[in-house]
Design an enzyme around this catalytic site. Structure first.
Site, PDB file in Angstrom:
ATOM      1  N   HIS A 110      15.391   1.499  76.303  1.00  0.00           N
ATOM      2  CA  HIS A 110      14.577   2.200  77.301  1.00  0.00           C
ATOM      3  C   HIS A 110      14.061   1.236  78.349  1.00  0.00           C
ATOM      4  O   HIS A 110      14.016   1.538  79.530  1.00  0.00           O
ATOM      5  CB  HIS A 110      13.373   2.862  76.620  1.00  0.00           C
ATOM      6  CG  HIS A 110      13.720   4.172  76.020  1.00  0.00           C
ATOM      7  ND1 HIS A 110      13.734   4.381  74.671  1.00  0.00           N
ATOM      8  CD2 HIS A 110      14.064   5.334  76.590  1.00  0.00           C
ATOM      9  CE1 HIS A 110      14.081   5.622  74.435  1.00  0.00           C
ATOM     10  NE2 HIS A 110      14.277   6.230  75.578  1.00  0.00           N
ATOM     11  N   ARG A 155      27.236   8.182  83.314  1.00  0.00           N
ATOM     12  CA  ARG A 155      27.184   7.926  81.863  1.00  0.00           C
ATOM     13  C   ARG A 155      26.252   8.954  81.222  1.00  0.00           C
ATOM     14  O   ARG A 155      25.053   8.721  81.106  1.00  0.00           O
ATOM     15  CB  ARG A 155      26.660   6.518  81.590  1.00  0.00           C
ATOM     16  CG  ARG A 155      27.603   5.396  81.994  1.00  0.00           C
ATOM     17  CD  ARG A 155      26.985   4.067  81.622  1.00  0.00           C
ATOM     18  NE  ARG A 155      27.926   2.981  81.595  1.00  0.00           N
ATOM     19  CZ  ARG A 155      28.012   2.043  82.544  1.00  0.00           C
ATOM     20  NH1 ARG A 155      27.198   2.074  83.583  1.00  0.00           N
ATOM     21  NH2 ARG A 155      28.901   1.069  82.441  1.00  0.00           N
ATOM     22  N   GLU A 184      40.379   1.704  78.533  1.00  0.00           N
ATOM     23  CA  GLU A 184      39.487   0.632  78.080  1.00  0.00           C
ATOM     24  C   GLU A 184      39.887   0.079  76.715  1.00  0.00           C
ATOM     25  O   GLU A 184      39.145  -0.671  76.107  1.00  0.00           O
ATOM     26  CB  GLU A 184      38.021   1.073  78.114  1.00  0.00           C
ATOM     27  CG  GLU A 184      37.715   2.473  77.656  1.00  0.00           C
ATOM     28  CD  GLU A 184      36.259   2.890  77.893  1.00  0.00           C
ATOM     29  OE1 GLU A 184      35.465   2.106  78.418  1.00  0.00           O
ATOM     30  OE2 GLU A 184      35.937   4.029  77.513  1.00  0.00           O
ATOM     31  N   ASP A 230      34.717  -2.509  78.394  1.00  0.00           N
ATOM     32  CA  ASP A 230      35.305  -2.383  77.059  1.00  0.00           C
ATOM     33  C   ASP A 230      36.694  -2.992  76.997  1.00  0.00           C
ATOM     34  O   ASP A 230      37.083  -3.560  75.983  1.00  0.00           O
ATOM     35  CB  ASP A 230      35.359  -0.909  76.642  1.00  0.00           C
ATOM     36  CG  ASP A 230      34.045  -0.466  76.030  1.00  0.00           C
ATOM     37  OD1 ASP A 230      33.481  -1.237  75.227  1.00  0.00           O
ATOM     38  OD2 ASP A 230      33.551   0.629  76.369  1.00  0.00           O
ATOM     39  N   CYS A 247      35.749   1.180  86.935  1.00  0.00           N
ATOM     40  CA  CYS A 247      34.319   1.524  86.889  1.00  0.00           C
ATOM     41  C   CYS A 247      33.530   0.576  85.984  1.00  0.00           C
ATOM     42  O   CYS A 247      32.360   0.798  85.729  1.00  0.00           O
ATOM     43  CB  CYS A 247      34.117   2.972  86.457  1.00  0.00           C
ATOM     44  SG  CYS A 247      34.676   3.288  84.788  1.00  0.00           S
TER      45      CYS A 247
HETATM   46  C1  PEP Z   1      33.439   0.207  80.591  1.00  0.00           C
HETATM   47  O1  PEP Z   1      33.664   0.075  79.376  1.00  0.00           O
HETATM   48  O2  PEP Z   1      33.883  -0.570  81.450  1.00  0.00           O
HETATM   49  C2  PEP Z   1      32.612   1.310  81.064  1.00  0.00           C
HETATM   50  C3  PEP Z   1      32.470   1.534  82.339  1.00  0.00           C
HETATM   51  O3  PEP Z   1      31.967   2.066  80.135  1.00  0.00           O
HETATM   52  P1  PEP Z   1      30.627   1.580  79.374  1.00  0.00           P
HETATM   53  O4  PEP Z   1      30.153   0.315  80.032  1.00  0.00           O
HETATM   54  O5  PEP Z   1      29.651   2.674  79.521  1.00  0.00           O
HETATM   55  O6  PEP Z   1      31.125   1.391  77.991  1.00  0.00           O
HETATM   56 MG    MG Z   2      33.278   1.727  78.056  1.00  0.00          MG
END
Ligand code: PEP
Ligand code: MG
Length: 606
Positions: A190, A298, A433, A457, A504
């Site tokens: 948080h 997200r 990912e 990821d 992303c």
């Molecule tokens: C990622 O894995 O690059 C991604 C954008 O998702 P998260 O960071 O929410 O796992």
């Molecule tokens: Mg991810």
């Protein structure tokens, strides 16, 4: 002597100011025997009533200040105030021990704190933390002392804490809280989420910052690089003052640049720059920097901030709000990516030995169709409010993607049967990912409308480096040749199937990689809003033909150090930012280019 501590930068920016060590337990609690037990109980109940009223007020204030999602925290605190167990604990000890209630309550809180420190289960600790937070508020009412609160800070300060309770962070006096440094927490806590939402530079996961900083000590929080300096020497202060001034001037200048036209390369190729958001309230940041849409919403934060599952209706409202605000720009809503390090107490997911390889993201959703379908219904219903697209996290193969698409089909059929209107052409994309998705990118591409590479990821799984583990953070390398090849393979597969491929993950927001990513053929970049102006400058200074040449050369390199040296040299020589600001007639910032981040001069203590 100056101390440099390394943590995790969770909210960017540099803050310099006096330390305000914040401790929840700062009460002097007396102990005395009591005769009139019912009068004592009455005092306890009155204190609870007062705390209940405070929480109701805080709930309303927070909802109007920073949104319903954050205000939800107080709902769970209200439940604790009315928790029968708490009352029974105090009552039964009063009955057997006959001591004053503040002493009994303090003892109960201490036991909870000890338990909290000895248990590794993050969900349990979170609940215990909430309990301690509420218990301490009742205690302060009983003692007639106002707990030191972050609501009204006497002067601009850097808040230092072991951990901050959600209520502390949400109440924070934003005018005077210059920065945050905490021992505990991770990027999904948080504290981190709120710090970003409130635009306060923050570093978490510092382990012992509380033990080093004394009240009034000068502290520097470098939220970009994740460093905190305690009692910095004059030279360090001067260096960071200069860096802070430069960053502020730069961001002012960047915002002044006329960038109403869509972002494009020097040779006219459009490169949409989109915002990553966690909560609807972050849309305003995206709008401020003229993001051309949301490339990653997200949605799990809606779940993380709730004390129970958000209903379909609540989700619908959140998604529709974002779609409406960005319309006609696209909003890519990612379905629930829970599990791994994002745990939700009320779902009671089992602790796993290897959570990052475990029951997370799409795997979880496919086994909880009740939750997945409710989310999909909410997204499809929101699709009539704007340009909504859906993407699925952690897809590892075609069977999984097909399974997902079957669920989508069922949901759409159900909506049609019920006469609910939705956009029948919502685009469906896969996040890439996982290495298996890269090697199967050609087959996956034939069955989705777009790809979005989640480099956070993808790097973690390709290099087998836990993205949240401090000890191996130096091995988490976006410039690893294997990562470059993975991106190239994915983009190629997307191009062959004529679908767009964006990025992303955090890499999309790192200016040093912009030219390379464009040269590799990436179509769009989605990042946290703060990074957009700098990346826009890089895109504007890129000629696609040169970028392709650069990418070809980078792909021939065999080591991370070669890739990094090559890209960083090129990045400095290009001076894209200086040119961008120069061309637009805006005051040029002090440096000719964005220098490499300020590095600590001493070996940081871990
Ligand atoms: C990622 O894995 O690059 C991604 C954008 O998702 P998260 O960071 O929410 O796992
Ligand atoms: Mg991810």
């Amino acid at each position: 002597m100056e101390i440099a501590l390394k943590g995790i930068g969770v909210s960017p920016g540099i803050a310099i100011g006096p330390a305000l060590p914040f401790r929840v337990h700062s009460l002097d609690v007396p102990k005395y025997p009591v005769r009139d037990r019912s009068a004592e109980l009455e005092r306890f109940n009155r204190a609870r009533d007062e705390v209940r009223q405070d929480l109701q007020r805080l709930h309303q204030q927070t909802a109007s200040k920073i949104g319903d999602e954050h205000a939800d925290i107080f709902k769970s605190h209200l439940m604790i105030v009315d928790d029968i167990k708490l009352r029974e604990d105090v009552e039964s000890r009063l009955e057997t021990e006959s001591y004053n209630v503040e002493y009994l309550l303090d003892d109960i809180i201490t036991q909870h704190t000890k338990m909290m420190e000895s248990v590794d289960d993050s969900r349990f600790r979170e609940r215990a933390m909430d309990f301690v937070d509420v218990g301490t508020s009742i205690l302060s009412k009983l003692l007639n002392t106002d707990l030191r609160s972050l609501e009204h800070l006497e002067r601009p300060s850097i808040v230092i804490a072991h951990d901050l309770a959600p209520s502390d962070t949400a109440k924070m006096d934003v005018e005077h809280a210059l920065g945050l440094a905490t021992d505990a927490s991770g990027p999904t806590s948080h504290t981190a989420i709120l710090a970003r939402a409130l635009e306060i530079p923050a570093v978490v996961g510092l382990k012992h910052v509380g033990a080093h900083a004394l009240p009034g000590d000068t502290v520097i929080v470098d939220g970009n690089e994740g460093y905190v300096y305690i009692r910095p020497n004059a030279e360090t202060v001067a260096r960071f003052r200069e860096e802070k001034r430069r960053l502020e001037e730069e961001s002012r200048a960047l915002l002044l640049v006329e960038h109403d036209r869509p972002s494009a390369t020097l040779d006219g190729h459009p490169v949409p720059l989109l915002a990553n958001i966690e909560l609807p309230l972050e849309i305003s940041h995206g709008v401020k920097v003229k993001a051309q849409g949301v490339g990653l919403y997200r949605t799990e934060y809606l779940f993380l901030n709730h004390t129970s599952l958000p209903t379909e209706e609540e989700q619908f409202r959140a998604y529709a709000q974002v779609a409406e605000a960005m319309r006609p720009a696209p909003v890519v809503i990612r379905t629930l990516d829970l599990g791994g390090d994002k745990l939700v107490a009320h779902l009671r997911l089992d602790e796993e030995t290897n959570p990052q390889l475990g029951w997370r993201a799409i795997r979880f959703c496919l086994e909880r169709p009740d939750i997945f379908k409710a989310q999909l219904r909410a997204i499809f219903r929101a699709s009539v409010h704007g340009n909504v697209q859906i993407m699925f996290p952690l897809i590892s193969g075609l069977d999984e993607l097909r399974q997902v698409k079957n669920v989508v089909k069922e949901v759409c059929e159900d909506l049609v049967r019920r006469g609910v209107s939705f956009d029948k052409n919502v685009k469906l994309g896969s996040m890439i990912e996982v290495p298996s998705a890269v090697s199967l990118a050609d087959v996956l591409a034939k069955e989705c409308d777009f790809f979005s590479i989640g480099t956070n990821d993808l790097i973690q799984y390709s290099l087998a480096v836990d993205r949240g583990n401090e000890k191996i953070a130096h091995m988490y390398q976006p410039g690893h040749p294997a990562v470059l090849r993975m991106i190239q393979l994915t983009v190629r597969a997307a191009k062959a199937a004529r679908i767009p491929c964006g990025i992303c993950g955090e890499m999309a927001g790192m200016p040093m990689f912009t030219e390379l990513l464009l040269g590799l053929g990436v179509d769009s970049l989605s990042m946290s809003a703060v990074a957009i102006p700098l990346v826009r400058a890089e895109v504007s200074g890129t000629r696609l033909t040169e970028a392709k040449r650069l990418a070809r050369r980078a792909l021939k390199l065999s080591t991370v150090s070669e890739v990094t040296a090559f890209l960083s040299k090129r990045y400095k020589e290009r001076r894209a930012l200086a040119r961008y600001l120069g061309q637009s007639g805006t005051a040029r910032p002090a440096g000719n280019h964005r220098p490499s981040p300020v590095k600590p001069r001493k070996t940081p203590r871990k």
